[in-house]
Design an enzyme around this catalytic site. Sequence first.
Site, mmCIF file in Angstrom:
data_model
loop_
_atom_site.group_PDB
_atom_site.id
_atom_site.type_symbol
_atom_site.label_atom_id
_atom_site.label_comp_id
_atom_site.label_asym_id
_atom_site.label_seq_id
_atom_site.Cartn_x
_atom_site.Cartn_y
_atom_site.Cartn_z
ATOM 1 N N HIS A 129 0.984 -1.084 -0.009
ATOM 2 C CA HIS A 129 -0.142 0.016 0.189
ATOM 3 C C HIS A 129 0.843 1.108 0.006
ATOM 4 O O HIS A 129 1.852 1.177 0.760
ATOM 5 C CB HIS A 129 -1.078 0.076 1.287
ATOM 6 C CG HIS A 129 -1.797 1.212 1.148
ATOM 7 N ND1 HIS A 129 -1.922 2.058 2.533
ATOM 8 C CD2 HIS A 129 -2.656 1.747 0.494
ATOM 9 C CE1 HIS A 129 -2.750 2.724 2.533
ATOM 10 N NE2 HIS A 129 -3.150 2.974 0.985
HETATM 11 CA CA CA Z 1 0.388 -0.199 -4.145
#
Ligand code: CA
Length: 393
Positions: free
Chosen positions: A184
């Site tokens: 992320h």
């Molecule tokens: Ca990513």
Amino acid sequence: EANITRPKGYTVSFHCNPDMEKHHFGMTHPMKPWRLTLSKSLIYSYGMSFAMDNYISRAATYEELADFHSTDYLDFLGTVLPEPVPRDLENQNPDLKFNLGGSDCPLFEGLYDYCSMSAGGALDAARKICSEQSDIAIAWGGGLHHAKKAEASGFCYINDIVISILQLLRFHPRVLYIDIDVHHGDGVEEAFFSTDRVMTVSFHKYDPNNFFPGTGALDDNGPKSEHNSGAHHAVNVPLQDGITDEQYDMLFNTIIGRIVEKFRPSAIALQCGADSLAGDRLGRFNLQVQGHGACVEFCKRMNLPLILFGGGGYTPRNVARAWTYETSIAIGCQDKINPILPQHTPWRDQFRQDTLFPTLEQILGEPRLNKNPPKRLQDIVQHVTEQLRFVQA
Ligand code: CA
Ligand code: VJV
Ligand code: ZN
């Protein structure tokens, strides 16, 4: 290699700093800066440098780093020495200052130089885009998306992407940030959480308890208050192990297509972390070089100024394959290059592990079991579509 010519009607710039690649995080640390050397030698062996403007980037200055980072943090980063942490204590040391010196973000010789060179390349890329001297600017040494204002995180110390987007915002009203690293893009999301001038989109493996950094759920979309202009401007695409090229490209094209239509960015910043490839030492996906590269192709087709950053990637020969293929897409010569790796690639031994005649686009590593049911992917598309109803250009 013959016949690689400059693209017609637009300019590609390539930003690197060979001194960055000499740094070491430690013998067995997964982050290997020499993967940049491997990538470049493959890119050069194909003759692609003749089709681009090539720049040796400078190191970013303290003031440039301070555009995003706190001076407390920078001062500490500039003075810490690589003090070896006792092996058995490193993971339980509770008070690492600024999260520096643990096993993810070790202190090493020349750390500050390494960081400022990574940021320097990314910033040079943004400046060439702003001055319209470049249409696609490539900074494979950047893409360190986890670094925070006053904290190192996940192999990242300085957030070159944030610094580079801040530069774009001096000339561009709206910037779209897209992150295809398997992790992320939390640091970039957080930095632009409260503004509607940057929309951040991350595709990543999501398993809050077992996969770093644990953030980026489907319904984490920015500040919850409607009075905050950043509301709805963070898009998260949480995925599971084993996603394939076909599934990923369907998601990418649908979601990015709709975002470009609604948000109308004037520039795109794409983090091309190569740890989303099959066979990566830390990643979990089944993406092939073609599927990863298709994201770059899709962004290029939007016909907007584009920066390509590097990022993760822990199986160096596959990192080099992907970033070489993606450089060829930027230039537009992907159909002209020979998939059999050039004989004179200085690092050809690295690729011998695959086959006797290693190719650019071969199947990478054992496929992982695909844990992404089609129904879940449809739900993700639907959630993002509904989220975009709240977004105005
Ligand atoms: Ca990513
Ligand atoms: O999962 C974590 C954090 C821990 C604490 C530290 N131990 C070593 C691992 C678990 C909770 N960190 C992740 C960080 C991933 C960073 C990804 C960066 C990027 O690709 O997104 C952008 C450049 C993690 N996963 C795997 C490791 N750390 C790892 C670190 C090592 C290692 C093996 C695995 C550090 C040193 C050595 N081996 C020798
Ligand atoms: Zn990553």
